[in-house]
Enzyme design. Structure first.
Site, PDB file in Angstrom:
ATOM      1  N   GLU A 145       0.814  -1.226   0.000  1.00 39.73           N
ATOM      2  CA  GLU A 145       0.000   0.000   0.000  1.00 39.73           C
ATOM      3  C   GLU A 145       0.845   1.272   0.000  1.00 39.73           C
ATOM      4  OE1 GLU A 145      -2.777  -0.352   3.238  1.00 39.73           O
ATOM      5  OE2 GLU A 145      -4.037  -1.713   2.098  1.00 39.73           O
ATOM      6  N   GLU A 196      -5.946  -8.521   0.099  1.00 32.12           N
ATOM      7  CA  GLU A 196      -6.560  -8.086   1.363  1.00 32.12           C
ATOM      8  C   GLU A 196      -8.005  -7.721   1.110  1.00 32.12           C
ATOM      9  OE1 GLU A 196      -4.797  -5.065   3.834  1.00 32.12           O
ATOM     10  OE2 GLU A 196      -2.780  -5.679   3.270  1.00 32.12           O
TER      11      GLU A 196
HETATM   12  C1  BG6 Z   1      -4.320  -2.526   5.237  1.00 33.28           C
HETATM   13  C2  BG6 Z   1      -2.976  -2.968   5.724  1.00 33.28           C
HETATM   14  O1  BG6 Z   1      -4.246  -1.161   5.048  1.00 33.28           O
HETATM   15  O2  BG6 Z   1      -5.421  -2.660   6.055  1.00 33.28           O
HETATM   16  C3  BG6 Z   1      -3.028  -3.984   6.837  1.00 33.28           C
HETATM   17  O3  BG6 Z   1      -2.169  -3.427   4.678  1.00 33.28           O
HETATM   18  C4  BG6 Z   1      -4.127  -3.645   7.793  1.00 33.28           C
HETATM   19  O4  BG6 Z   1      -1.751  -4.012   7.438  1.00 33.28           O
HETATM   20  C5  BG6 Z   1      -5.454  -3.663   7.053  1.00 33.28           C
HETATM   21  O5  BG6 Z   1      -4.178  -4.429   8.935  1.00 33.28           O
HETATM   22  C6  BG6 Z   1      -6.673  -3.380   7.920  1.00 33.28           C
HETATM   23  O6  BG6 Z   1      -6.498  -2.189   8.625  1.00 33.28           O
HETATM   24  P1  BG6 Z   1      -6.656  -2.134  10.200  1.00 33.28           P
HETATM   25  O7  BG6 Z   1      -6.278  -0.744  10.555  1.00 33.28           O
HETATM   26  O8  BG6 Z   1      -8.094  -2.418  10.456  1.00 33.28           O
HETATM   27  O9  BG6 Z   1      -5.743  -3.156  10.769  1.00 33.28           O
END
Ligand code: BG6
Length: 495
Positions: free
Chosen positions: A188, A391
């Protein structure tokens, strides 16, 4: 009725990042990294636990005794990865994404010789994944730039970081060339403007205000860092192909922001939306198309923030573009010229979208499965390359009682999003895999807490650092297992 469009060799699995689950933050020679000195990269990424030392004229670590740095112990994956991968194997994962923590391999980022204990850990981890039938999908940098590198050099604002990065990459590509086929460069990296310290790996080493480690960095210096990162990305692609011609390497972007819709049909909102989306698409335009797009060069010229660049560097960026686009997608946003956009790890937030529900409080992220189909189509139209969803997931506040956690919101989220992935594949998008974010509860990147749980597997650890670390499966565990077992057919069965 639509049937499963997922290919036979579709990569099904989950994704995590070293800093959010390994723990063992100073074990076996590991040095501190950027995530070790913040409690959430979004929450206090602009105020890392650093203080100015007037004698050395450098920043130094100064952890806040009133805060709990949950990443320091994570969920103790470093010692429990066999048990945890066992759960993933039980769900039928054929792929598992994690990152190599750069500061386990080069503890300060400045050494010439890598740390053998760090290398050995990932050897063992990847061997275990392979033994269990999972393809390791490895991120080279997921908010894990060695802290000392930033303190000594400023990190990516320094051109020398390219060489230090390449040393690290060379070591891991050679070491794991028979084990890892799927690589990703910078997680990201389009978050660099919003979270320059932890997401970008940048520190202000000549601060005007000795209380501000990043706040006064100029736009030009951030753009310079971005240019160096693009060179590093291209050189990494080149090296990856030289060392293992069968490997596949992608850039990785947060593409929630790609699903930003105009609030009205007023052309001002429509044009503003396009320009907002450009701020994110710019990164993949460069890493996938190999050229700086005109819209960004214009903006930099007009803002007087054009980084230094020479033709030879531009030739490198042009010659070595990525094989595929890896992306995270959590939600969509709505742009209005009358409102400002705010951001966190999930992407952007502008005006509320009246057509969407949100995840439960306190996070309340809008849920927009169709937005994922939109993004996949948009990226296909723009780049004509394979897409890898690395993700997607939902964070919920869950507490384990005597019974199994019944996480219907998560089951619904996965079903709705995968149905849209299926649609996108039918539209002609070449989606090679789906890796659910956080298949086991990990520390939140954005807010540094355990309470925000994404897992199919619950971990008994809390925001205050207490807990037994015991693992328990949730209802979604069985659901995801059935999706994988049926290669998507289960999505179309009533639950
Ligand atoms: C993404 C990241 O932005 O979102 C992860 O690559 C992250 O590392 C995921 O955990 C979810 O975000 P958060 O803040 O809910 O953990």
């Amino acid at each position: 009725m639509m049937k499963s469009q997922f290919k036979d060799k579709f990569l099904w699995g989950g994704a995590v990042a070293a800093n959010q689950l390994e723990g063992a933050w100073l074990e076996d020679g590991k040095g501190p990294n950027v995530s070790d000195v913040v409690v959430g990269i979004h929450k206090d990424g602009r105020y890392p636990a650093l203080k100015w030392n007037a004698t050395t004229n450098k920043w130094e670590i100064s952890l806040d005794k009133n805060k709990v740095y949950l990443t320091h112990d994570g969920i103790d994956f470093y010692h429990r990865y066999k048990e945890d991968l066992g759960y993933m194997a039980e769900m039928g994962f054929n792929a598992f994404r994690t990152s190599i923590s750069w500061s386990r391999i080069f503890p300060t980022g400045l050494e010439d010789i890598p740390n053998e204990a760090g290398l050995k850990f990932y050897d063992d981890l990847f061997d275990e994944m392979i033994r269990l039938g999972m393809e390791p999908v490895i991120t080279l940098s997921h908010y894990e730039t060695p802290l000392q590198l930033l303190i000594e050099t400023g990190g990516w604002t320094d051109k020398g970081t390219i060489e230090r990065w390449m040393k690290y990459v060379n070591v891991v590509f050679n070491r794991y060339k028979t084990k890892v086929k799927y690589w990703m460069t910078f997680n990201e990296i389009n978050n660099i403007y919003r979270m320059p310290f932890a997401a970008g790996g940048i520190l202000d080493i000549n601060p005007i205000d000795k209380n501000e480690p990043v706040a006064n960095l100029s736009q030009k210096s951030i753009n310079q860092a971005i240019h160096y990162i693009f060179i590093a990305n291209a050189l990494t692609v080149k090296l990856c192909r030289e060392i293992n011609p069968d490997a596949k390497i992608g850039c990785m972007l947060s593409f929630s922001s790609c699903a930003t819709y105009p609030n009205t049909t007023n052309p001002i909102d429509v044009m503003g939306t396009l320009q907002y989306r450009h701020q994110n698409l710019f990164f993949s335009d460069v890493m996938s198309n190999g050229e700086y797009p005109g819209y960004m060069l214009r903006q930099w010229r007009e803002n007087d923030s054009m980084p230094e660049m020479v033709q030879e560097e531009l030739d490198i960026i042009k010659a070595y573009t990525v094989d595929h686009i890896a992306l995270s997608y959590y939600r969509s946003a709505v742009y209005s010229a009358d409102a400002s956009m705010t951001h966190d790890t999930g992407g952007a937030a502008g005006v509320k979208n009246p057509y969407l529900k949100s995840s439960p409080l306190p996070w309340a992220w809008p849920i927009d499965p169709v937005g994922l189909r939109y993004v996949l189509n948009e990226l296909t139209d723009r780049y004509h390359k394979p897409l890898f969803i690395v993700e997607n997931g939902i964070g919920l506040d869950e507490v384990q009682g005597p019974d199994m956690i019944d996480d219907q919101d998560r089951i619904q989220y996965i079903q709705d999003h995968l149905v849209q992935v299926n649609e996108a594949i039918a539209d002609g998008c070449d989606v090679i895999g789906y890796l659910y974010w956080g298949p086991i509860d990990v520390v939140s990147a954005g807010t540094g807490e355990m309470r925000k749980r994404y897992g199919f597997v619950y971990v008994d650890r809390f925001n205050d650092g207490m807990g037994t670390l015991e693992r328990r499966t949730k209802k979604s565990f069985e659901y995801y297992k059935n999706i994988i077992k049926s290669n998507g057919e289960h999505l179309f069965k009533s639950q």
